[in-house]
Motif scaffolding. Sequence first.
Motif, mmCIF file in Angstrom:
data_model
loop_
_atom_site.group_PDB
_atom_site.id
_atom_site.type_symbol
_atom_site.label_atom_id
_atom_site.label_comp_id
_atom_site.label_asym_id
_atom_site.label_seq_id
_atom_site.Cartn_x
_atom_site.Cartn_y
_atom_site.Cartn_z
ATOM 1 N N ARG A 1 -11.042 8.897 0.254
ATOM 2 C CA ARG A 1 -9.830 8.140 -0.066
ATOM 3 C C ARG A 1 -8.584 8.899 0.364
ATOM 4 O O ARG A 1 -7.633 8.311 0.910
ATOM 5 C CB ARG A 1 -9.785 7.841 -1.575
ATOM 6 C CG ARG A 1 -8.442 7.366 -2.111
ATOM 7 C CD ARG A 1 -7.972 6.066 -1.479
ATOM 8 N NE ARG A 1 -6.667 5.668 -1.993
ATOM 9 C CZ ARG A 1 -5.491 6.101 -1.514
ATOM 10 N NH1 ARG A 1 -5.470 6.975 -0.518
ATOM 11 N NH2 ARG A 1 -4.366 5.669 -2.025
ATOM 12 N N LEU A 2 -8.556 10.201 0.134
ATOM 13 C CA LEU A 2 -7.394 10.985 0.515
ATOM 14 C C LEU A 2 -7.273 11.095 2.032
ATOM 15 O O LEU A 2 -6.174 11.023 2.584
ATOM 16 C CB LEU A 2 -7.458 12.376 -0.113
ATOM 17 C CG LEU A 2 -7.453 12.432 -1.645
ATOM 18 C CD1 LEU A 2 -7.420 13.879 -2.118
ATOM 19 C CD2 LEU A 2 -6.286 11.662 -2.233
ATOM 20 N N ALA A 3 -8.390 11.254 2.719
ATOM 21 C CA ALA A 3 -8.361 11.443 4.170
ATOM 22 C C ALA A 3 -8.101 10.139 4.916
ATOM 23 O O ALA A 3 -7.327 10.108 5.878
ATOM 24 C CB ALA A 3 -9.672 12.067 4.641
ATOM 25 N N PHE B 1 -9.635 2.409 4.841
ATOM 26 C CA PHE B 1 -10.490 3.216 3.977
ATOM 27 C C PHE B 1 -11.963 2.971 4.294
ATOM 28 O O PHE B 1 -12.768 3.909 4.353
ATOM 29 C CB PHE B 1 -10.217 2.898 2.517
ATOM 30 C CG PHE B 1 -11.200 3.529 1.569
ATOM 31 C CD1 PHE B 1 -11.145 4.879 1.281
ATOM 32 C CD2 PHE B 1 -12.210 2.765 0.991
ATOM 33 C CE1 PHE B 1 -12.060 5.466 0.421
ATOM 34 C CE2 PHE B 1 -13.130 3.340 0.132
ATOM 35 C CZ PHE B 1 -13.062 4.691 -0.154
ATOM 36 N N LEU B 2 -12.328 1.727 4.501
ATOM 37 C CA LEU B 2 -13.733 1.391 4.732
ATOM 38 C C LEU B 2 -14.220 1.835 6.103
ATOM 39 O O LEU B 2 -15.378 2.203 6.274
ATOM 40 C CB LEU B 2 -13.944 -0.114 4.563
ATOM 41 C CG LEU B 2 -13.732 -0.660 3.134
ATOM 42 C CD1 LEU B 2 -13.813 -2.174 3.128
ATOM 43 C CD2 LEU B 2 -14.750 -0.063 2.166
ATOM 44 N N ASN B 3 -13.329 1.825 7.096
ATOM 45 C CA ASN B 3 -13.755 2.099 8.467
ATOM 46 C C ASN B 3 -13.214 3.406 9.034
ATOM 47 O O ASN B 3 -13.704 3.879 10.060
ATOM 48 C CB ASN B 3 -13.332 0.943 9.384
ATOM 49 C CG ASN B 3 -13.927 -0.381 8.957
ATOM 50 O OD1 ASN B 3 -15.126 -0.472 8.720
ATOM 51 N ND2 ASN B 3 -13.098 -1.395 8.821
ATOM 52 N N PHE C 1 3.957 6.548 2.155
ATOM 53 C CA PHE C 1 3.279 5.589 1.289
ATOM 54 C C PHE C 1 1.777 5.762 1.235
ATOM 55 O O PHE C 1 1.128 5.236 0.321
ATOM 56 C CB PHE C 1 3.594 4.159 1.757
ATOM 57 C CG PHE C 1 2.854 3.746 3.015
ATOM 58 C CD1 PHE C 1 1.756 2.911 2.937
ATOM 59 C CD2 PHE C 1 3.265 4.188 4.268
ATOM 60 C CE1 PHE C 1 1.071 2.523 4.073
ATOM 61 C CE2 PHE C 1 2.598 3.799 5.412
ATOM 62 C CZ PHE C 1 1.495 2.971 5.321
ATOM 63 N N ASP C 2 1.180 6.492 2.193
ATOM 64 C CA ASP C 2 -0.277 6.478 2.271
ATOM 65 C C ASP C 2 -0.801 7.821 2.752
ATOM 66 O O ASP C 2 -0.285 8.391 3.727
ATOM 67 C CB ASP C 2 -0.740 5.371 3.225
ATOM 68 C CG ASP C 2 -2.244 5.280 3.321
ATOM 69 O OD1 ASP C 2 -2.868 4.837 2.329
ATOM 70 O OD2 ASP C 2 -2.807 5.654 4.365
ATOM 71 N N THR C 3 -1.819 8.315 2.086
ATOM 72 C CA THR C 3 -2.366 9.627 2.422
ATOM 73 C C THR C 3 -2.999 9.663 3.810
ATOM 74 O O THR C 3 -2.958 10.695 4.489
ATOM 75 C CB THR C 3 -3.422 10.055 1.384
ATOM 76 O OG1 THR C 3 -4.475 9.075 1.335
ATOM 77 C CG2 THR C 3 -2.800 10.199 0.004
ATOM 78 N N GLY C 4 -3.601 8.564 4.240
ATOM 79 C CA GLY C 4 -4.222 8.531 5.562
ATOM 80 C C GLY C 4 -3.192 8.689 6.669
ATOM 81 O O GLY C 4 -3.413 9.420 7.650
ATOM 82 N N PHE C 5 -2.056 8.001 6.527
ATOM 83 C CA PHE C 5 -0.990 8.131 7.516
ATOM 84 C C PHE C 5 -0.435 9.549 7.515
ATOM 85 O O PHE C 5 -0.162 10.114 8.576
ATOM 86 C CB PHE C 5 0.121 7.130 7.203
ATOM 87 C CG PHE C 5 -0.157 5.729 7.672
ATOM 88 C CD1 PHE C 5 0.670 5.119 8.605
ATOM 89 C CD2 PHE C 5 -1.225 5.000 7.171
ATOM 90 C CE1 PHE C 5 0.431 3.826 9.030
ATOM 91 C CE2 PHE C 5 -1.478 3.714 7.587
ATOM 92 C CZ PHE C 5 -0.650 3.118 8.521
ATOM 93 N N VAL C 6 -0.250 10.124 6.326
ATOM 94 C CA VAL C 6 0.277 11.484 6.231
ATOM 95 C C VAL C 6 -0.672 12.456 6.919
ATOM 96 O O VAL C 6 -0.247 13.320 7.701
ATOM 97 C CB VAL C 6 0.502 11.870 4.754
ATOM 98 C CG1 VAL C 6 0.805 13.359 4.616
ATOM 99 C CG2 VAL C 6 1.627 11.039 4.150
#
Length: 380
Positions: A142-144, A152-154, A252-257
Amino acid sequence: MFDRVYWRERIQDAWERRSVIWLFGVRRAGKTVLCRSLDDTEYLDCELPSVRKTLEDPEAFLGSVGGKQVVLDEVHRLPNPSELLKIAADHYPNVRVLATGSSTLQATSKFSDSLTDRKEEIWLTPMIEDDRKAAGGELRDRLARGGLPGYFLNGPSERDIQEWLDAYWSRDIQELFRLDRRASFARFVELVLSRSGGIFEAQAFAAPVEVSRTTVGNYLSALEITKVAHVVRPFSTRRAAEIVHAPKVYGFDTGFVRILRGWSDLREEDMGLLWEHYVLNELQAKTRGEIRYWRSTRHQEVDFILPRRGRPPVAIECKWRADGREDLPGLKAFRRNYPDGISLVVASDVDRPFERELAEGRRVRFVGIDRMIEAVSSAD
């Protein structure tokens, strides 16, 4: 896709208070899928010409769906969405309406003025802990990967991030803010996300983006309105030893960061920063008041402060790992100035809450994120 039970229940609870709900959030947060998951609800996609034609006469439409639950997805595609929702709220209270649309719509004065005290608002944040558990994914994933359900799913790629940013510019920013200099704005967004979680100084962005400090402020306002960046302002009672002006800005989002910071293999310190973002996301989803941070002129800091009108503030420190022996200098310094109120350490590896002495007879409670809101509520 997975069942977002928390959000479905939030919608049903909101309908008990108001007949019109405004559901908003960044693109791809899952608004459409959530709307389609609601039981006994008629779904209408306002991007379709046939649907827009059906809604040309709001009174006729609302009269035909009396007593039903109706979703108006992408309602900003209508010529006058605020008029339809105002009519529904004032004259058809037996029709439960859930409207979704661009987050820029609610920033327009016409929309906000027309629907003042007529609607419930629900901010659909990126995936919270309830969503992660429902999806069956690991916390590290979830964090990555971040909290946009499809990503998140893909797993998002750099290309996915760029496509999202392109759509954000063309479908959110240009519709309302009329900003030019796309390259400068895009560079600013990338810098905000890659520097997420730090103290925001306009001058540090003005030079690399090649715009003025005033324009930097305008750009940040656009990101804040559209929920792509969160401005967390300092908590202070104007004490000489406190930071009172400089905000912190979070993406807003950990994946983007993660991707815009260039992180592939996450280290423990990387997880700590992403965890801080995740805790903020949970607070935004489940609390209604302001969220601030505290910092002294000696650089002692507490991640998040929840001010309480007429009550002591709640202090929250985020730790990726906690063994209960941390020195916690920021919390100690804060409680020397504000001795009343609960102090929390929210850590990923705490299954059962426990307490330790903080200083001078005061206690700090260690909790996991799934017990954080319960602990915050105990201060009410």
